[in-house]
Design a protein around this motif. Sequence first.
Motif, PDB file in Angstrom:
ATOM      1  N   HIS A   1      15.915  -8.675 -21.097  1.00 58.09           N
ATOM      2  CA  HIS A   1      17.263  -9.195 -21.334  1.00 58.09           C
ATOM      3  C   HIS A   1      17.369  -9.763 -22.741  1.00 58.09           C
ATOM      4  O   HIS A   1      16.571 -10.645 -23.112  1.00 58.09           O
ATOM      5  CB  HIS A   1      17.613 -10.294 -20.331  1.00 58.09           C
ATOM      6  CG  HIS A   1      17.465  -9.873 -18.912  1.00 58.09           C
ATOM      7  ND1 HIS A   1      18.270  -8.916 -18.331  1.00 58.09           N
ATOM      8  CD2 HIS A   1      16.580 -10.259 -17.953  1.00 58.09           C
ATOM      9  CE1 HIS A   1      17.892  -8.745 -17.070  1.00 58.09           C
ATOM     10  NE2 HIS A   1      16.864  -9.540 -16.820  1.00 58.09           N
TER      11      HIS A   1
ATOM     12  N   LEU B   1      22.206 -16.109 -19.729  1.00 60.56           N
ATOM     13  CA  LEU B   1      21.899 -16.626 -18.391  1.00 60.56           C
ATOM     14  C   LEU B   1      20.776 -15.827 -17.742  1.00 60.56           C
ATOM     15  O   LEU B   1      19.904 -16.385 -17.067  1.00 60.56           O
ATOM     16  CB  LEU B   1      23.143 -16.612 -17.499  1.00 60.56           C
ATOM     17  CG  LEU B   1      24.214 -17.666 -17.798  1.00 60.56           C
ATOM     18  CD1 LEU B   1      25.283 -17.652 -16.726  1.00 60.56           C
ATOM     19  CD2 LEU B   1      23.635 -19.056 -17.904  1.00 60.56           C
ATOM     20  N   TYR B   2      20.771 -14.512 -17.956  1.00 57.86           N
ATOM     21  CA  TYR B   2      19.707 -13.669 -17.396  1.00 57.86           C
ATOM     22  C   TYR B   2      18.371 -14.013 -18.048  1.00 57.86           C
ATOM     23  O   TYR B   2      17.340 -14.080 -17.383  1.00 57.86           O
ATOM     24  CB  TYR B   2      20.036 -12.185 -17.599  1.00 57.86           C
ATOM     25  CG  TYR B   2      21.014 -11.663 -16.576  1.00 57.86           C
ATOM     26  CD1 TYR B   2      20.580 -11.115 -15.377  1.00 57.86           C
ATOM     27  CD2 TYR B   2      22.387 -11.756 -16.791  1.00 57.86           C
ATOM     28  CE1 TYR B   2      21.474 -10.667 -14.426  1.00 57.86           C
ATOM     29  CE2 TYR B   2      23.297 -11.315 -15.846  1.00 57.86           C
ATOM     30  CZ  TYR B   2      22.836 -10.769 -14.666  1.00 57.86           C
ATOM     31  OH  TYR B   2      23.716 -10.344 -13.721  1.00 57.86           O
TER      32      TYR B   2
ATOM     33  N   ARG C   1      17.553 -16.866 -19.404  1.00 54.77           N
ATOM     34  CA  ARG C   1      17.110 -18.190 -18.953  1.00 54.77           C
ATOM     35  C   ARG C   1      16.624 -18.167 -17.504  1.00 54.77           C
ATOM     36  O   ARG C   1      15.737 -18.923 -17.130  1.00 54.77           O
ATOM     37  CB  ARG C   1      18.243 -19.214 -19.119  1.00 54.77           C
ATOM     38  CG  ARG C   1      18.325 -19.739 -20.546  1.00 54.77           C
ATOM     39  CD  ARG C   1      19.315 -20.860 -20.631  1.00 54.77           C
ATOM     40  NE  ARG C   1      20.585 -20.384 -21.144  1.00 54.77           N
ATOM     41  CZ  ARG C   1      21.733 -21.006 -20.990  1.00 54.77           C
ATOM     42  NH1 ARG C   1      21.791 -22.126 -20.323  1.00 54.77           N
ATOM     43  NH2 ARG C   1      22.837 -20.524 -21.502  1.00 54.77           N
ATOM     44  N   ALA C   2      17.240 -17.284 -16.701  1.00 54.20           N
ATOM     45  CA  ALA C   2      16.798 -17.189 -15.302  1.00 54.20           C
ATOM     46  C   ALA C   2      15.404 -16.568 -15.210  1.00 54.20           C
ATOM     47  O   ALA C   2      14.676 -16.813 -14.250  1.00 54.20           O
ATOM     48  CB  ALA C   2      17.796 -16.357 -14.504  1.00 54.20           C
ATOM     49  N   ALA C   3      15.049 -15.774 -16.221  1.00 55.13           N
ATOM     50  CA  ALA C   3      13.742 -15.104 -16.198  1.00 55.13           C
ATOM     51  C   ALA C   3      12.634 -15.983 -16.764  1.00 55.13           C
ATOM     52  O   ALA C   3      11.466 -15.596 -16.748  1.00 55.13           O
ATOM     53  CB  ALA C   3      13.826 -13.794 -16.981  1.00 55.13           C
TER      54      ALA C   3
ATOM     55  N   THR D   1      16.293  -9.708 -12.107  1.00 58.51           N
ATOM     56  CA  THR D   1      16.487 -11.135 -12.395  1.00 58.51           C
ATOM     57  C   THR D   1      17.724 -11.609 -11.636  1.00 58.51           C
ATOM     58  O   THR D   1      18.789 -11.008 -11.751  1.00 58.51           O
ATOM     59  CB  THR D   1      16.686 -11.360 -13.898  1.00 58.51           C
ATOM     60  OG1 THR D   1      15.590 -10.772 -14.589  1.00 58.51           O
ATOM     61  CG2 THR D   1      16.755 -12.833 -14.236  1.00 58.51           C
ATOM     62  N   ILE D   2      17.553 -12.655 -10.862  1.00 57.97           N
ATOM     63  CA  ILE D   2      18.685 -13.140 -10.052  1.00 57.97           C
ATOM     64  C   ILE D   2      19.310 -14.361 -10.716  1.00 57.97           C
ATOM     65  O   ILE D   2      18.625 -15.336 -11.022  1.00 57.97           O
ATOM     66  CB  ILE D   2      18.224 -13.473  -8.614  1.00 57.97           C
ATOM     67  CG1 ILE D   2      17.708 -12.182  -7.954  1.00 57.97           C
ATOM     68  CG2 ILE D   2      19.357 -14.075  -7.796  1.00 57.97           C
ATOM     69  CD1 ILE D   2      16.839 -12.411  -6.751  1.00 57.97           C
ATOM     70  N   ILE D   3      20.624 -14.283 -10.920  1.00 55.55           N
ATOM     71  CA  ILE D   3      21.365 -15.419 -11.469  1.00 55.55           C
ATOM     72  C   ILE D   3      21.953 -16.197 -10.289  1.00 55.55           C
ATOM     73  O   ILE D   3      22.641 -15.617  -9.456  1.00 55.55           O
ATOM     74  CB  ILE D   3      22.533 -14.927 -12.366  1.00 55.55           C
ATOM     75  CG1 ILE D   3      22.013 -14.086 -13.515  1.00 55.55           C
ATOM     76  CG2 ILE D   3      23.373 -16.086 -12.880  1.00 55.55           C
ATOM     77  CD1 ILE D   3      21.309 -14.858 -14.573  1.00 55.55           C
ATOM     78  N   PRO D   4      21.669 -17.490 -10.202  1.00 54.94           N
ATOM     79  CA  PRO D   4      22.238 -18.253  -9.081  1.00 54.94           C
ATOM     80  C   PRO D   4      23.765 -18.315  -9.163  1.00 54.94           C
ATOM     81  O   PRO D   4      24.320 -18.258 -10.260  1.00 54.94           O
ATOM     82  CB  PRO D   4      21.619 -19.636  -9.255  1.00 54.94           C
ATOM     83  CG  PRO D   4      21.167 -19.699 -10.666  1.00 54.94           C
ATOM     84  CD  PRO D   4      20.846 -18.304 -11.078  1.00 54.94           C
TER      85      PRO D   4
ATOM     86  N   VAL E   1      18.223 -25.433 -20.371  1.00 52.35           N
ATOM     87  CA  VAL E   1      17.283 -24.307 -20.415  1.00 52.35           C
ATOM     88  C   VAL E   1      17.223 -23.580 -19.066  1.00 52.35           C
ATOM     89  O   VAL E   1      16.549 -22.569 -18.933  1.00 52.35           O
ATOM     90  CB  VAL E   1      15.855 -24.727 -20.861  1.00 52.35           C
ATOM     91  CG1 VAL E   1      15.870 -25.210 -22.293  1.00 52.35           C
ATOM     92  CG2 VAL E   1      15.270 -25.777 -19.931  1.00 52.35           C
ATOM     93  N   ALA E   2      17.945 -24.107 -18.088  1.00 53.24           N
ATOM     94  CA  ALA E   2      18.056 -23.434 -16.788  1.00 53.24           C
ATOM     95  C   ALA E   2      19.290 -22.518 -16.840  1.00 53.24           C
ATOM     96  O   ALA E   2      20.128 -22.666 -17.725  1.00 53.24           O
ATOM     97  CB  ALA E   2      18.211 -24.482 -15.696  1.00 53.24           C
ATOM     98  N   PRO E   3      19.383 -21.579 -15.902  1.00 48.21           N
ATOM     99  CA  PRO E   3      20.555 -20.672 -15.948  1.00 48.21           C
ATOM    100  C   PRO E   3      21.834 -21.330 -15.434  1.00 48.21           C
ATOM    101  O   PRO E   3      22.519 -20.790 -14.578  1.00 48.21           O
ATOM    102  CB  PRO E   3      20.119 -19.503 -15.057  1.00 48.21           C
ATOM    103  CG  PRO E   3      19.127 -20.080 -14.122  1.00 48.21           C
ATOM    104  CD  PRO E   3      18.435 -21.188 -14.839  1.00 48.21           C
ATOM    105  N   ALA E   4      22.120 -22.518 -15.948  1.00 50.52           N
ATOM    106  CA  ALA E   4      23.358 -23.227 -15.584  1.00 50.52           C
ATOM    107  C   ALA E   4      24.291 -23.192 -16.795  1.00 50.52           C
ATOM    108  O   ALA E   4      23.912 -23.681 -17.854  1.00 50.52           O
ATOM    109  CB  ALA E   4      23.034 -24.672 -15.224  1.00 50.52           C
TER     110      ALA E   4
END
Lengths: 260, 250
Positions: free
Chosen positions: A71, A78-79, A81-83, B4-7, B92-95
């Motif tokens: 990504h 967001l992808y 950071r999720a990884a 990759t899963i985005i919440p 740094v989290a997917p928020a």
Amino acid sequence: MDNNQSESILKVSDLCVQYGTFKAVKEVSFDVRKGEIFGLLGPNGAGKTSTLSAIEGLIKYQSGTVIVDGHNAKEKPLYARAAMGVQLQSTSFQSELKVSEILQLFAGIYGVKLTNEKLTAILKDISLEDAAGKRFGQLSGGQQQRVSLVISTIHNPRLVLLDEPTTGLDPQSRRQLWERIEAIRERGHAVVLTTHSMEEAESVCDRIGIIDHGKMITIDTPQALIEKHKNDPEVIAVSRKGRVTLEDVFIALTGKEVRA
Amino acid sequence: MEETIIPKTSTVLAALLKADFTTLWRNRRAVVLVFLVPIVILVSWKGLVEKMGGAFALSNSLTYGLIAIGLMGYTNSIARDRDKGIFQRLRVAPAPNWTIMMSRIFVQLSMIALVTTAIFVVGFDYDKITLTPAGYALTYLTAIVGGAVYLALGQVIVGLIKNPETVNSTSRLVYFTFVIVGMFGGMGMLGKQVEQMTQWSPYGTVKTIMAAGMIPGSWTMDTTNALLVTVGYTIVFAVIGIKNFKWNTK
């Protein structure tokens, strides 16, 4: 390196970070593979944290690309950071929250369902089963680092970024944290860590990159770096123990002067 | 490559809200202080209720409560958490960044609803002030609109000032300026010019729309103008505050 390790989880190409007119990171490139611990070394102000911050999405970079698990960090932040899982240099959590509540907060943010059994298992794994009801500020430095590390891996990320994870820890806590970092590698994740400890870099890292004045000077395994530079006059001149160490190579490459 | 899963945003917001409400609950001593000033004013102004009307006392009291929430509660919690690096850890989290702030603002809006309810209860119990059902409903709405001005003003303070101690002292200074100038200036005790300035200041316009909200029949063109000016203040403050806001203090 086997096929399992050849897959690149993080690819940084020609990364440039600038603060006003100051160029903190200059065309830095490196990649980190699956099942690898990559150490980013450099004197104070060399550009390590700026490089990590750019990868983490905390600062905007002027040019270059950062690819996390396929990504593009700029196009799909967001992808990316999720990884990844991140442990910042100075991590703090709301002082009013208990350890269990902090774990639940981050599990929620990463979209992980955390049952009471799972929470107990996590706390047991980091030997903090009795600390669930304690506030983060009531934990010792080593305990805080363990909580911080477990939060950075709570969503089972493919890439883990650790910014000076063992700073301020006693030898026992530091050794324990090394084992935990190695366990992350065993699970097939890629790890990037920054450190000022040459002992840590030599013991834990599979490859290291030395960065100075914003530029990547060299990348190799610790042993290969020592082999490559052991006969350099600059290295021999700074050597103190009768044998060349990684620290000698580091000092010879980055200079003896103390940085701010 | 693994997927990759985005919440879901709702999951992220729910987790943030739970943590922020827990933090608020654990800080209940500070919350009590937010309630204290408006309730003290309401109680001590009992004699004025007959002379100036219940809406006057309630709207003044509520305005001080809203100022306290925006300037003291919101501003100081943002400045403190920013200084401790709490926002950076969340970022740094997917928020998405907006969820972090939305959660904080939602907590403050809940505080506004709580303070409004407390003032209604004390006003009824101690001063025997009652409103029509429409008056109560409209006051909750105007309190949210009025509260937004002070949250936005608080955002200006944390946007322009990084040091949490300076943010704390500045927000207190602005708070007491509003209280003193609002109270004495609004009553005309500091001269006609100050009275007029106070009327169209963020203090005065909020007080005007809240007083009219309590007695919907008294809503005039001046109230509509005050509402528009209030919204205008909110937009200007929010733009300045958000544009200058930095997520860390380094």
